[in-house]
Design a protein around this motif. Structure first.
Motif, mmCIF file in Angstrom:
data_model
loop_
_atom_site.group_PDB
_atom_site.id
_atom_site.type_symbol
_atom_site.label_atom_id
_atom_site.label_comp_id
_atom_site.label_asym_id
_atom_site.label_seq_id
_atom_site.Cartn_x
_atom_site.Cartn_y
_atom_site.Cartn_z
ATOM 1 N N VAL A 6 0.837 -1.189 0.000
ATOM 2 C CA VAL A 6 0.000 0.000 0.000
ATOM 3 C C VAL A 6 0.877 1.246 0.000
ATOM 4 C CG1 VAL A 6 -0.182 0.079 2.527
ATOM 5 C CG2 VAL A 6 -2.002 1.065 1.129
ATOM 6 N N SER A 7 0.447 2.280 -0.719
ATOM 7 C CA SER A 7 1.265 3.487 -0.856
ATOM 8 C C SER A 7 0.933 4.499 0.230
ATOM 9 C CB SER A 7 1.036 4.120 -2.233
ATOM 10 O OG SER A 7 -0.261 4.698 -2.294
ATOM 11 N N SER A 8 1.812 5.480 0.372
ATOM 12 C CA SER A 8 1.569 6.569 1.317
ATOM 13 C C SER A 8 0.268 7.289 0.979
ATOM 14 C CB SER A 8 2.736 7.561 1.286
ATOM 15 O OG SER A 8 3.935 6.948 1.658
ATOM 16 N N LEU A 9 0.028 7.493 -0.303
ATOM 17 C CA LEU A 9 -1.195 8.156 -0.744
ATOM 18 C C LEU A 9 -2.425 7.391 -0.257
ATOM 19 C CD1 LEU A 9 -2.931 10.045 -2.525
ATOM 20 C CD2 LEU A 9 -2.449 8.500 -4.431
ATOM 21 N N GLN A 10 -2.436 6.092 -0.459
ATOM 22 C CA GLN A 10 -3.598 5.287 -0.107
ATOM 23 C C GLN A 10 -3.829 5.244 1.400
ATOM 24 O OE1 GLN A 10 -2.083 1.979 -2.236
ATOM 25 N NE2 GLN A 10 -2.999 2.605 -4.173
ATOM 26 N N LEU A 11 -2.742 5.214 2.169
ATOM 27 C CA LEU A 11 -2.879 5.232 3.623
ATOM 28 C C LEU A 11 -3.372 6.581 4.127
ATOM 29 C CD1 LEU A 11 0.332 3.312 4.749
ATOM 30 C CD2 LEU A 11 -2.030 2.551 5.060
ATOM 31 N N ASP A 12 -2.891 7.657 3.492
ATOM 32 C CA ASP A 12 -3.190 8.995 3.991
ATOM 33 C C ASP A 12 -4.583 9.482 3.588
ATOM 34 O OD1 ASP A 12 -0.707 9.053 5.134
ATOM 35 O OD2 ASP A 12 0.225 10.224 3.539
ATOM 36 N N GLU A 13 -5.123 8.960 2.496
ATOM 37 C CA GLU A 13 -6.462 9.361 2.065
ATOM 38 C C GLU A 13 -7.487 8.544 2.837
ATOM 39 O OE1 GLU A 13 -7.460 11.688 -0.246
ATOM 40 O OE2 GLU A 13 -5.392 12.385 -0.397
ATOM 41 N N VAL A 14 -8.082 9.157 3.845
ATOM 42 C CA VAL A 14 -8.953 8.434 4.776
ATOM 43 C C VAL A 14 -10.083 7.720 4.057
ATOM 44 C CG1 VAL A 14 -10.554 8.706 6.711
ATOM 45 C CG2 VAL A 14 -8.399 9.985 6.679
ATOM 46 N N ASP A 15 -10.697 8.351 3.073
ATOM 47 C CA ASP A 15 -11.868 7.785 2.422
ATOM 48 C C ASP A 15 -11.571 6.538 1.598
ATOM 49 O OD1 ASP A 15 -13.384 9.756 3.528
ATOM 50 O OD2 ASP A 15 -13.495 11.012 1.726
ATOM 51 N N ARG A 16 -10.292 6.228 1.392
ATOM 52 C CA ARG A 16 -9.946 5.016 0.633
ATOM 53 C C ARG A 16 -10.132 3.753 1.471
ATOM 54 N NH1 ARG A 16 -6.595 6.422 -3.769
ATOM 55 N NH2 ARG A 16 -6.866 4.262 -4.434
ATOM 56 N N GLY A 17 -10.160 3.884 2.808
ATOM 57 C CA GLY A 17 -10.464 2.748 3.672
ATOM 58 C C GLY A 17 -9.315 1.808 3.938
ATOM 59 N N PHE A 18 -8.080 2.228 3.673
ATOM 60 C CA PHE A 18 -6.931 1.354 3.911
ATOM 61 C C PHE A 18 -6.478 1.361 5.372
ATOM 62 C CE2 PHE A 18 -6.507 2.049 -0.655
ATOM 63 C CZ PHE A 18 -6.182 0.779 -1.109
ATOM 64 N N SER A 19 -6.814 2.425 6.091
ATOM 65 C CA SER A 19 -6.310 2.589 7.448
ATOM 66 C C SER A 19 -7.342 2.149 8.473
ATOM 67 C CB SER A 19 -5.937 4.053 7.691
ATOM 68 O OG SER A 19 -5.583 4.264 9.041
ATOM 69 N N TYR A 20 -6.865 1.441 9.501
ATOM 70 C CA TYR A 20 -7.739 1.033 10.596
ATOM 71 C C TYR A 20 -7.802 2.100 11.687
ATOM 72 C CZ TYR A 20 -2.992 -0.586 11.586
ATOM 73 O OH TYR A 20 -1.631 -0.666 11.695
ATOM 74 N N ALA A 21 -7.045 3.181 11.513
ATOM 75 C CA ALA A 21 -6.961 4.205 12.551
ATOM 76 C C ALA A 21 -8.137 5.182 12.525
ATOM 77 C CB ALA A 21 -5.657 4.975 12.418
ATOM 78 N N GLN A 22 -8.824 5.292 11.375
ATOM 79 C CA GLN A 22 -9.937 6.233 11.258
ATOM 80 C C GLN A 22 -11.098 5.564 10.531
ATOM 81 O OE1 GLN A 22 -7.227 9.290 9.420
ATOM 82 N NE2 GLN A 22 -8.327 10.674 10.776
ATOM 83 N N ASP A 23 -12.305 5.938 10.909
ATOM 84 C CA ASP A 23 -13.491 5.352 10.308
ATOM 85 C C ASP A 23 -13.669 5.854 8.874
ATOM 86 O OD1 ASP A 23 -15.902 3.775 10.422
ATOM 87 O OD2 ASP A 23 -16.998 5.683 10.485
ATOM 88 N N ALA A 24 -13.970 4.927 7.965
ATOM 89 C CA ALA A 24 -14.097 5.266 6.546
ATOM 90 C C ALA A 24 -14.876 4.154 5.846
ATOM 91 C CB ALA A 24 -12.708 5.410 5.919
ATOM 92 N N PRO A 25 -15.292 4.385 4.599
ATOM 93 C CA PRO A 25 -15.950 3.306 3.853
ATOM 94 C C PRO A 25 -15.004 2.111 3.668
ATOM 95 C CG PRO A 25 -16.303 5.424 2.786
ATOM 96 C CD PRO A 25 -15.277 5.653 3.844
ATOM 97 N N LEU A 26 -15.554 0.920 3.679
ATOM 98 C CA LEU A 26 -14.762 -0.307 3.474
ATOM 99 C C LEU A 26 -14.501 -0.482 1.982
ATOM 100 C CD1 LEU A 26 -16.448 -2.736 6.014
ATOM 101 C CD2 LEU A 26 -13.982 -2.285 5.855
ATOM 102 N N ASP A 27 -13.474 0.204 1.486
ATOM 103 C CA ASP A 27 -13.152 0.160 0.059
ATOM 104 C C ASP A 27 -11.885 -0.665 -0.179
ATOM 105 O OD1 ASP A 27 -12.405 0.738 -2.631
ATOM 106 O OD2 ASP A 27 -13.642 2.531 -2.581
ATOM 107 N N MET A 28 -10.714 -0.049 0.032
ATOM 108 C CA MET A 28 -9.400 -0.694 -0.083
ATOM 109 C C MET A 28 -8.987 -1.028 -1.511
ATOM 110 S SD MET A 28 -9.018 -3.206 3.220
ATOM 111 C CE MET A 28 -9.761 -2.821 4.802
ATOM 112 N N ARG A 29 -9.661 -0.507 -2.512
ATOM 113 C CA ARG A 29 -9.221 -0.749 -3.892
ATOM 114 C C ARG A 29 -8.070 0.190 -4.246
ATOM 115 N NH1 ARG A 29 -14.547 0.358 -7.093
ATOM 116 N NH2 ARG A 29 -14.601 1.958 -5.462
ATOM 117 N N MET A 30 -6.997 -0.356 -4.771
ATOM 118 C CA MET A 30 -5.911 0.488 -5.258
ATOM 119 C C MET A 30 -6.315 1.214 -6.535
ATOM 120 S SD MET A 30 -2.599 -1.884 -4.477
ATOM 121 C CE MET A 30 -2.045 -2.152 -2.783
ATOM 122 N N ASP A 31 -7.141 0.565 -7.354
ATOM 123 C CA ASP A 31 -7.733 1.211 -8.519
ATOM 124 C C ASP A 31 -9.193 1.450 -8.182
ATOM 125 O OD1 ASP A 31 -8.857 2.025 -10.881
ATOM 126 O OD2 ASP A 31 -7.914 0.483 -12.118
ATOM 127 N N ALA A 32 -9.509 2.690 -7.792
ATOM 128 C CA ALA A 32 -10.857 3.010 -7.317
ATOM 129 C C ALA A 32 -11.884 3.033 -8.437
ATOM 130 C CB ALA A 32 -10.838 4.361 -6.602
#
Length: 350
Positions: free
Chosen positions: A112-138
């Motif tokens: 996972v890239s820094s961009l994907q971790l830092d963009e909360v709405d992408r859902g890669f991080s468990y530290a903040q609530d966001a949609p369950l997405d996690m697609r690298m190609d949105a």
């Protein structure tokens, strides 16, 4: 919530100088071309284009947002950079489209890239609530919510166990199925709560955040990371000219094992051990440039905490791969997206 800072303020490339040093012998020739297979926000590519003024870089990424940010960052280099919306197992298709028979360098910075971790709405991080997405190609494919809400319990448990090395995978899977029976899971916060409730209190106190392994497993499944990597490493080696080098940065053991095995296959004779003389067709076609996997030193860790888990390996092509060792592709590579020209910087985006 989106981070509006430019890419160079948001991303510190891992082990940049070491990557440049490893690639330097292969990129020394005039007209050398390198593929940055995981362009991200363009930090490694910027380093290469700056250090080697004669080199061109083809940057691949499945993330259209990353391509946009990297394109702005790398615009000063003009047509020395070409960005392509593609997954890295499509490297041969991309080079064929560009009319490039072979390249002198390949760089892969996995995970996972820094961009994907830092963009909360992408859902890669468990530290903040966001949609369950996690697609690298949105723009395509199933989401983490799709996986959690549709996979059978035994398949969820297998994914968490194999891809996340999660000890409590069966319990988490069972609790996910119970929760979704009441209402579909939609948010990362819901999943974190399920994970916490599934892991005994004593175990939650060790090994980092209790959701780390589950989120890793879901991300790998959603993006097909390991099966793609199994195709991409041999295909990337095949894209190298003789004397070319491939450098790979992996961040977890499953990735690193795939890279290690592919490099070892090329650096080891394929002849039976009892032959008195090894035929030329069975001699190694790769030379390992690094001794095992290199890790970040204290200076790198201080500069970039995300380098803590990196494992770097590099290899050099000695000769063409013998026919009996060529990679077998069981399914077609994912197609690249149509070309679109923007100023001096030609970029292929969706």
């Amino acid at each position: 919530m989106s981070d509006e800072r430019p890419a160079d303020e948001r991303h510190v490339p891992v082990l940049l100088q070491r990557c440049l040093d490893l690639l330097a012998p292969a990129l020394a020739a005039e007209g050398a071309v390198m593929v940055d297979s995981t362009l991200g926000m363009g930090g490694h590519t910027e380093g290469v284009l700056t250090a080697f003024p004669h080199v061109r870089v083809i940057g691949l990424d499945r993330d259209t947002q990353a391509l946009e940010l990297a394109g702005r960052r790398l615009a000063p280099f003009g047509d020395r950079f070409v960005g392509v919306h593609a997954v890295y197992d499509a490297i041969r298709d991309v080079l064929d489209e560009l009319g490039i028979p072979a390249v002198q360098g390949v760089l892969m910075d996995l995970g996972v890239s820094s961009l994907q971790l830092d963009e909360v709405d992408r859902g890669f991080s468990y530290a903040q609530d966001a949609p369950l997405d996690m697609r690298m190609d949105a723009t395509r494919g199933r989401t983490a919510a799709d996986v959690l809400n549709t996979y059978e319990e035994r398949d969820l448990a297998r994914i968490l166990r194999v891809y996340g090395e999660e000890r409590f995978a069966p319990r988490i899977a069972r609790n996910v199925v119970a929760a979704r029976a009441k209402a579909p899971l939609q948010r990362t916060g819901e999943l974190v709560d399920i994970i916490r409730a599934s892991i005994p209190a004593a175990n939650r106190k060790v090994g980092g955040h209790p959701a780390k392994r589950t989120f890793q497993a879901l991300r790998i499944e959603v993006n097909g990371e390991l099966v793609t990597l199994e195709r991409a490493v041999p295909e990337s080696i095949e894209a190298l000219s003789v004397g070319g080098r491939i450098v790979v940065e992996a961040y977890q053991s499953l990735e690193d094992r795939i890279v290690k095995q592919a490099f070892a296959a090329g650096a080891t004779t394929s002849a039976p051990p009892d032959l008195p003389v090894v035929p030329e067709t069975h001699t190694p076609y790769l030379r390992l440039v690094t001794r095992g996997a290199e890790e970040a030193d204290d200076a790198e860790l201080a500069l970039n905490p995300r380098s803590a888990s990196v494992r770097l390996r590099a290899a050099e092509r000695l000769r063409p791969t013998p026919s009996h060792m060529l990679p077998r592709t069981n399914e077609p590579s994912r197609p690249t997206q149509p070309a679109r020209t923007s100023g001096k910087n030609r970029r292929r985006t969706a």
